[in-house]
Structures are given as structure tokens and as C-alpha cells.
Write a protein that holds these residues in place. Structure first.
Motif, PDB file in Angstrom:
ATOM      1  N   SER A   1       0.846  -1.193   0.000  1.00  0.00           N
ATOM      2  CA  SER A   1       0.000   0.000   0.000  1.00  0.00           C
ATOM      3  C   SER A   1       0.885   1.248   0.000  1.00  0.00           C
ATOM      4  CB  SER A   1      -0.920   0.008   1.219  1.00  0.00           C
ATOM      5  OG  SER A   1      -0.156   0.028   2.423  1.00  0.00           O
ATOM      6  N   PHE A   2       0.295   2.390  -0.350  1.00  0.00           N
ATOM      7  CA  PHE A   2       1.070   3.635  -0.415  1.00  0.00           C
ATOM      8  C   PHE A   2       0.213   4.807   0.034  1.00  0.00           C
ATOM      9  CE2 PHE A   2      -1.308   3.717  -4.331  1.00  0.00           C
ATOM     10  CZ  PHE A   2      -1.606   5.063  -4.506  1.00  0.00           C
ATOM     11  N   ALA A   3       0.899   5.861   0.402  1.00  0.00           N
ATOM     12  CA  ALA A   3       0.253   7.148   0.690  1.00  0.00           C
ATOM     13  C   ALA A   3       1.145   8.245   0.149  1.00  0.00           C
ATOM     14  CB  ALA A   3       0.042   7.329   2.191  1.00  0.00           C
ATOM     15  N   VAL A   4       0.543   9.248  -0.473  1.00  0.00           N
ATOM     16  CA  VAL A   4       1.283  10.381  -1.021  1.00  0.00           C
ATOM     17  C   VAL A   4       1.281  11.500   0.013  1.00  0.00           C
ATOM     18  CG1 VAL A   4       1.472  12.044  -2.908  1.00  0.00           C
ATOM     19  CG2 VAL A   4       0.592   9.743  -3.352  1.00  0.00           C
ATOM     20  N   VAL A   5       2.475  11.956   0.380  1.00  0.00           N
ATOM     21  CA  VAL A   5       2.604  13.019   1.371  1.00  0.00           C
ATOM     22  C   VAL A   5       3.480  14.132   0.802  1.00  0.00           C
ATOM     23  CG1 VAL A   5       2.307  11.442   3.327  1.00  0.00           C
ATOM     24  CG2 VAL A   5       4.615  11.935   2.454  1.00  0.00           C
ATOM     25  N   ALA A   6       3.348  15.325   1.383  1.00  0.00           N
ATOM     26  CA  ALA A   6       4.124  16.477   0.921  1.00  0.00           C
ATOM     27  C   ALA A   6       5.544  16.385   1.446  1.00  0.00           C
ATOM     28  CB  ALA A   6       3.471  17.770   1.382  1.00  0.00           C
ATOM     29  N   ASP A   7       6.515  16.464   0.535  1.00  0.00           N
ATOM     30  CA  ASP A   7       7.909  16.491   0.966  1.00  0.00           C
ATOM     31  C   ASP A   7       8.247  17.833   1.594  1.00  0.00           C
ATOM     32  OD1 ASP A   7      10.336  15.086   1.217  1.00  0.00           O
ATOM     33  OD2 ASP A   7      11.186  16.085  -0.547  1.00  0.00           O
ATOM     34  N   ASP A   8       7.549  18.880   1.173  1.00  0.00           N
ATOM     35  CA  ASP A   8       7.689  20.209   1.767  1.00  0.00           C
ATOM     36  C   ASP A   8       6.514  20.429   2.713  1.00  0.00           C
ATOM     37  OD1 ASP A   8       7.902  22.856   2.439  1.00  0.00           O
ATOM     38  OD2 ASP A   8       7.874  23.621   0.380  1.00  0.00           O
ATOM     39  N   PRO A   9       6.773  20.535   4.014  1.00  0.00           N
ATOM     40  CA  PRO A   9       5.672  20.697   4.983  1.00  0.00           C
ATOM     41  C   PRO A   9       4.769  21.886   4.678  1.00  0.00           C
ATOM     42  CG  PRO A   9       7.739  20.233   6.122  1.00  0.00           C
ATOM     43  CD  PRO A   9       8.085  20.475   4.687  1.00  0.00           C
ATOM     44  N   ALA A  10       5.304  22.910   3.988  1.00  0.00           N
ATOM     45  CA  ALA A  10       4.498  24.094   3.682  1.00  0.00           C
ATOM     46  C   ALA A  10       3.364  23.768   2.720  1.00  0.00           C
ATOM     47  CB  ALA A  10       5.384  25.188   3.100  1.00  0.00           C
ATOM     48  N   LEU A  11       3.496  22.687   1.959  1.00  0.00           N
ATOM     49  CA  LEU A  11       2.455  22.308   1.006  1.00  0.00           C
ATOM     50  C   LEU A  11       1.384  21.414   1.618  1.00  0.00           C
ATOM     51  CD1 LEU A  11       4.682  21.466  -2.106  1.00  0.00           C
ATOM     52  CD2 LEU A  11       3.455  23.589  -1.635  1.00  0.00           C
ATOM     53  N   ALA A  12       1.687  20.801   2.747  1.00  0.00           N
ATOM     54  CA  ALA A  12       0.778  19.828   3.351  1.00  0.00           C
ATOM     55  C   ALA A  12      -0.565  20.457   3.688  1.00  0.00           C
ATOM     56  CB  ALA A  12       1.412  19.231   4.604  1.00  0.00           C
TER      57      ALA A  12
ATOM     58  N   PRO B   1      -3.874   2.116  -2.584  1.00  0.00           N
ATOM     59  CA  PRO B   1      -3.939   3.286  -1.695  1.00  0.00           C
ATOM     60  C   PRO B   1      -4.203   2.871  -0.259  1.00  0.00           C
ATOM     61  CG  PRO B   1      -5.259   3.612  -3.677  1.00  0.00           C
ATOM     62  CD  PRO B   1      -4.875   2.171  -3.672  1.00  0.00           C
ATOM     63  N   ALA B   2      -3.454   3.453   0.664  1.00  0.00           N
ATOM     64  CA  ALA B   2      -3.618   3.154   2.087  1.00  0.00           C
ATOM     65  C   ALA B   2      -4.660   4.085   2.700  1.00  0.00           C
ATOM     66  CB  ALA B   2      -2.285   3.291   2.811  1.00  0.00           C
ATOM     67  N   ALA B   3      -5.207   3.650   3.813  1.00  0.00           N
ATOM     68  CA  ALA B   3      -6.207   4.467   4.502  1.00  0.00           C
ATOM     69  C   ALA B   3      -5.573   5.704   5.125  1.00  0.00           C
ATOM     70  CB  ALA B   3      -6.908   3.635   5.571  1.00  0.00           C
ATOM     71  N   SER B   4      -4.305   5.617   5.477  1.00  0.00           N
ATOM     72  CA  SER B   4      -3.601   6.741   6.094  1.00  0.00           C
ATOM     73  C   SER B   4      -2.095   6.559   5.871  1.00  0.00           C
ATOM     74  CB  SER B   4      -3.891   6.816   7.595  1.00  0.00           C
ATOM     75  OG  SER B   4      -3.336   5.692   8.261  1.00  0.00           O
ATOM     76  N   PRO B   5      -1.318   7.626   5.974  1.00  0.00           N
ATOM     77  CA  PRO B   5       0.136   7.483   5.834  1.00  0.00           C
ATOM     78  C   PRO B   5       0.732   6.522   6.864  1.00  0.00           C
ATOM     79  CG  PRO B   5      -0.483   9.786   5.631  1.00  0.00           C
ATOM     80  CD  PRO B   5      -1.723   9.041   6.049  1.00  0.00           C
ATOM     81  N   GLU B   6       0.150   6.493   8.056  1.00  0.00           N
ATOM     82  CA  GLU B   6       0.687   5.632   9.108  1.00  0.00           C
ATOM     83  C   GLU B   6       0.544   4.155   8.766  1.00  0.00           C
ATOM     84  OE1 GLU B   6       0.040   9.572  10.438  1.00  0.00           O
ATOM     85  OE2 GLU B   6      -1.419   8.150   9.627  1.00  0.00           O
ATOM     86  N   SER B   7      -0.500   3.801   8.037  1.00  0.00           N
ATOM     87  CA  SER B   7      -0.741   2.392   7.728  1.00  0.00           C
ATOM     88  C   SER B   7      -0.152   1.968   6.382  1.00  0.00           C
ATOM     89  CB  SER B   7      -2.250   2.118   7.717  1.00  0.00           C
ATOM     90  OG  SER B   7      -2.896   2.872   6.691  1.00  0.00           O
ATOM     91  N   ALA B   8       0.473   2.883   5.669  1.00  0.00           N
ATOM     92  CA  ALA B   8       0.982   2.582   4.332  1.00  0.00           C
ATOM     93  C   ALA B   8       2.282   1.795   4.387  1.00  0.00           C
ATOM     94  CB  ALA B   8       1.203   3.878   3.553  1.00  0.00           C
ATOM     95  N   THR B   9       2.458   0.919   3.431  1.00  0.00           N
ATOM     96  CA  THR B   9       3.735   0.213   3.279  1.00  0.00           C
ATOM     97  C   THR B   9       4.790   1.156   2.714  1.00  0.00           C
ATOM     98  OG1 THR B   9       2.498  -1.809   2.771  1.00  0.00           O
ATOM     99  CG2 THR B   9       4.856  -1.815   2.284  1.00  0.00           C
TER     100      THR B   9
ATOM    101  N   ASN C   1       8.056   2.613   4.655  1.00  0.00           N
ATOM    102  CA  ASN C   1       7.505   3.294   5.821  1.00  0.00           C
ATOM    103  C   ASN C   1       7.945   2.648   7.125  1.00  0.00           C
ATOM    104  OD1 ASN C   1       6.042   5.287   7.085  1.00  0.00           O
ATOM    105  ND2 ASN C   1       4.065   4.243   6.890  1.00  0.00           N
ATOM    106  N   ALA C   2       8.222   1.352   7.113  1.00  0.00           N
ATOM    107  CA  ALA C   2       8.597   0.651   8.338  1.00  0.00           C
ATOM    108  C   ALA C   2      10.043   0.921   8.727  1.00  0.00           C
ATOM    109  CB  ALA C   2       8.370  -0.849   8.171  1.00  0.00           C
ATOM    110  N   THR C   3      10.930   0.984   7.733  1.00  0.00           N
ATOM    111  CA  THR C   3      12.364   1.107   8.025  1.00  0.00           C
ATOM    112  C   THR C   3      12.914   2.502   7.729  1.00  0.00           C
ATOM    113  OG1 THR C   3      13.032   0.404   5.804  1.00  0.00           O
ATOM    114  CG2 THR C   3      12.642  -1.316   7.440  1.00  0.00           C
ATOM    115  N   GLY C   4      12.176   3.297   6.935  1.00  0.00           N
ATOM    116  CA  GLY C   4      12.677   4.600   6.535  1.00  0.00           C
ATOM    117  C   GLY C   4      13.663   4.537   5.385  1.00  0.00           C
ATOM    118  N   GLU C   5      13.887   3.361   4.820  1.00  0.00           N
ATOM    119  CA  GLU C   5      14.843   3.208   3.727  1.00  0.00           C
ATOM    120  C   GLU C   5      14.317   3.872   2.459  1.00  0.00           C
ATOM    121  OE1 GLU C   5      16.962  -0.380   1.104  1.00  0.00           O
ATOM    122  OE2 GLU C   5      15.393  -0.823   2.585  1.00  0.00           O
TER     123      GLU C   5
END
Length: 207
Positions: free
Chosen positions: A30-41, A64-72, A149-153
Motif C-alpha cells: 500500500s502507499f500514501a502520497v505526502v508532501a515532501d515540503d511541509p508548507a504544502l501539506a 492506496p492506504a487508509a492513512s500514511p501511518e498504515s501505508a507500506t 515506511n517501516a524502516t525509513g529506507e
């Protein structure tokens, strides 16, 4: 930076570079799209463009994941266009004297062989000389980074850039996203010139 001026032609050209390290094949991840620039979030504009990235990921087979926290996979997305820089183009509209030289084949009133800068043997300063035009060129860019998302790699990094006469992100970002996901994920370290036309796409390496 893409050589072609994207907005002044019928095709859109972008230079795309991509790097990957064991990006997993779409097998239930699963995936979630997040802003790399916090100002855009949280912005509506970011959400519009993030949906384009999400659609590309879903088309590849990721869920698509339900939330960024649950995304692979976390897909970090950013976009920008610079303030532009002025370019000057000079065109010599009166070059050359025609087939028979400046005065034609019969002397001072040669009626044949003249070009735009000569009319029946007479030099006209309003019809000759270089034509100078000034215009602004903008460089737009999108960046896509994919992390475990689990390892930050870091698993993938991609960038698409284009030079154009327009700075309207509404038209630039969709084309840049399309370019960066063309032949995704590509060969790591390769830079490609991707041309998007109404009748299809072309891809060639940039030396």
C-alpha cells in the motif's frame, strides 16, 4: 533541464532522472502520497496534484492506504516553478542578396533576384536587419521519493524538469507527473528526454 520550450510547442518535453534501490514489485503493498515540503501539506492545490501521483501508483498496481501511518510505502511529492529568466532571440530577416547579388542581373534596377531587404534595387532599412525578441523562460520541476515506511529506507528518487514559456503549474505539473511515471521505475541513474504529444510519447536517453 529540458532543452525544448514546452509551452510554445505542440509537445511537452521533460528531462527525467530516476534512481532506485530494490523498489518492490506491486504485490499488495500500500502507499500514501505526502508532501515532501511541509508548507504544502494540507493545501487544496497539493491535494489536486497528489491525486495525479496516486492515480499513477494505483495504475502500477499499488494499493492506496487508509492513512500514511498504515501505508507500506510513503510517496514524498514536491513541485515548483522558478521566477524565470529573460532570453533574447535574434533573427536576421534581411540576410543575403538573392540569386544575382544586391542589384539583380541588369544593374541598378534589377527586378529579379532581390530578397526582402532589397526592393527593385533600392535598399530599404525598414525591411532589413536583425529582428530581436525578448521572452521569459521558466523551469518547472516535480520530485518523487518513495520510502519504506517501516524502516525509513529510501527506495526510489525521481525528478522531472521542463523549460517552458509558461509558469502555470496547473498545466505543467500534470505533464511532469506523466513524464516521471513513463516507463516507471526505469533504469537507475539514467537520464531520459521524454516527449509527450497528443498522439503518444517518445523516450530517448540524454547523453
Amino acid at each position: 533541464m529540458a532543452v525544448g520550450l514546452s509551452a510554445c510547442a505542440s509537445s511537452f518535453k521533460a528531462d527525467v532522472s530516476r534512481f532506485q534501490a530494490q523498489l518492490p514489485a506491486p504485490q499488495g503493498q500500500s502507499f500514501a502520497v505526502v508532501a515532501d515540503d511541509p508548507a504544502l501539506a494540507g493545501g487544496l492545490e497539493f491535494a489536486t496534484y497528489a491525486n495525479l501521483v496516486a492515480a499513477e501508483m494505483a495504475e502500477l498496481g499499488y494499493t492506496p492506504a487508509a492513512s500514511p501511518e498504515s501505508a507500506t510505502l510513503l510517496v514524498r511529492f514536491d513541485y515548483d516553478v522558478d521566477n524565470g529568466r529573460e532570453r533574447v532571440r535574434t533573427t536576421n530577416v534581411g540576410a543575403g542578396f538573392g540569386r544575382f547579388g544586391p542589384w539583380g542581373p541588369w544593374g541598378g534596377f534589377g527586378g529579379f533576384g532581390f530578397q526582402r531587404n532589397f526592393a527593385f534595387g533600392f535598399y530599404d532599412p525598414w525591411l532589413a536587419g536583425p529582428e530581436v525578441r525578448s521572452f521569459t523562460v521558466y523551469t518547472s520541476e516535480v520530485d518523487v521519493k518513495i520510502d519504506n515506511n517501516a524502516t525509513g529506507e529510501r527506495l526510489f528518487e525521481g525528478q522531472a524538469q521542463a523549460a517552458s514559456r509558461s509558469n502555470r503549474l496547473q498545466s505543467l505539473v500534470p505533464n511532469l507527473v506523466d513524464a516521471i511515471f513513463t516507463d516507471f521505475p526505469g533504469n537507475s541513474g539514467e537520464v531520459l528526454r521524454i516527449t509527450i504529444r497528443e498522439d503518444g510519447k517518445s523516450v530517448k536517453p540524454v547523453n
